[in-house]
Design a protein around this motif. Structure first.
Motif, PDB file in Angstrom:
ATOM      1  N   ARG A 111       0.857  -1.186   0.000  1.00  0.00           N
ATOM      2  CA  ARG A 111       0.000   0.000   0.000  1.00  0.00           C
ATOM      3  C   ARG A 111       0.887   1.228   0.000  1.00  0.00           C
ATOM      4  O   ARG A 111       1.585   1.491   0.970  1.00  0.00           O
ATOM      5  CB  ARG A 111      -0.894  -0.008   1.242  1.00  0.00           C
ATOM      6  N   LEU A 112       0.877   1.957  -1.113  1.00  0.00           N
ATOM      7  CA  LEU A 112       1.677   3.178  -1.244  1.00  0.00           C
ATOM      8  C   LEU A 112       0.789   4.391  -1.021  1.00  0.00           C
ATOM      9  O   LEU A 112      -0.251   4.528  -1.683  1.00  0.00           O
ATOM     10  CB  LEU A 112       2.324   3.254  -2.634  1.00  0.00           C
ATOM     11  N   THR A 113       1.198   5.222  -0.094  1.00  0.00           N
ATOM     12  CA  THR A 113       0.473   6.466   0.175  1.00  0.00           C
ATOM     13  C   THR A 113       1.401   7.625  -0.103  1.00  0.00           C
ATOM     14  O   THR A 113       2.510   7.693   0.434  1.00  0.00           O
ATOM     15  CB  THR A 113      -0.006   6.528   1.634  1.00  0.00           C
ATOM     16  N   VAL A 114       0.951   8.528  -0.954  1.00  0.00           N
ATOM     17  CA  VAL A 114       1.733   9.712  -1.302  1.00  0.00           C
ATOM     18  C   VAL A 114       1.048  10.933  -0.698  1.00  0.00           C
ATOM     19  O   VAL A 114      -0.138  11.177  -0.961  1.00  0.00           O
ATOM     20  CB  VAL A 114       1.874   9.876  -2.828  1.00  0.00           C
ATOM     21  N   THR A 115       1.797  11.671   0.136  1.00  0.00           N
ATOM     22  CA  THR A 115       1.203  12.837   0.800  1.00  0.00           C
ATOM     23  C   THR A 115       1.812  14.135   0.270  1.00  0.00           C
ATOM     24  O   THR A 115       2.868  14.124  -0.374  1.00  0.00           O
ATOM     25  CB  THR A 115       1.428  12.769   2.310  1.00  0.00           C
TER      26      THR A 115
END
Lengths: 115, 117
Positions: A111-115
């Motif tokens: 799960r990749l989360t880009v903020t």
């Protein structure tokens, strides 16, 4: 038999950074596939590697790249991360020895989360 | 290009009952495979059943069976005696067996199945 393993399980990055995702196929499998599963969407084909070569890629920009190592494990790199890259990235492997009808076996995803 | 369509975003079934999930696809090819995958909350995609296009007989795996209508390009999944563990996202997928193709799976957008008591 160990299944397809992916690491890390979760990855949090900021916009503009690079992400590296890793995949180990089932022992004996030479083909590795990468898929992107964005929220609310189906699985979108990213890349296919077989015997160390990139065989095909989906409709994604060049900042999505990868490679397959001599032991058939694979790495997906995403450069210049954008917010819309946030998704579940699934890796799958397949053995060509079973014939063309052999199914894909999937890992649990990163799960990749880009903020 | 091949496309896979799942027109039911969500379905619900009572435990022990039967439910059918729909899938249609578009292709000009004659040799291909069709698959149903299940994705529970654990996120792992699990193969449920597969069908070779050249076989007329519908595939069956325990409580899971398909209704494959090649002329209509339809591939529905029937789950009999539904169990709580069947609750998941179900994806229909297509793979061409034409020489030189990408050998990739093309997925539908999925159907979320809820199983109620």
């Amino acid at each position: 038999e160990a299944g397809v393993t992916q690491s890390p399980t979760h990855l949090i990055k900021t916009r503009g950074q690079q992400a590296t995702l890793r995949c180990s196929p089932i022992s004996g499998h030479t083909s590795v596939y990468w898929y992107q599963q964005a929220l609310g969407l189906g699985l979108q084909f990213l890349l296919w590697y077989d015997e160390g070569e990139e065989r095909n890629r989906g409709n994604f920009p060049p900042r999505f790249s990868g490679r397959q190592f001599p032991n058939y494990s694979s790495e997906l790199n995403v450069n210049a991360l954008e917010l819309e890259d946030s998704a579940l990235y699934l890796c799958a492997s397949r053995s060509g020895l079973q014939g063309s009808g052999s199914p894909l076996h999937f890992g649990n995803g990163t799960r990749l989360t880009v903020t | 290009a091949q496309t896979v369509t799942q027109s039911q975003p969500e379905m619900s079934v009572q435990e022990a009952e039967t439910v059918t999930l729909s899938c249609t696809y578009d292709t000009s090819e004659s040799d291909y495979y069709l698959f149903w995958y299940k994705q529970p909350p654990s996120r792992q995609m699990i193969l449920v059943i597969r069908q070779e296009a050249y076989k007329q007989q519908n595939a069956t795996e325990n409580r899971f069976s398909v209704n494959f209508q090649k002329a209509a390009k339809s591939f529905s999944l029937k789950i009999s005696d539904s169990q709580l563990g069947d609750a998941a996202m179900y994806f229909c997928a297509y793979r061409s067996e034409k020489t030189g193709t990408a050998s990739k799976l093309t997925f539908g957008t999925g159907t979320r199945l809820q199983v109620t008591l």
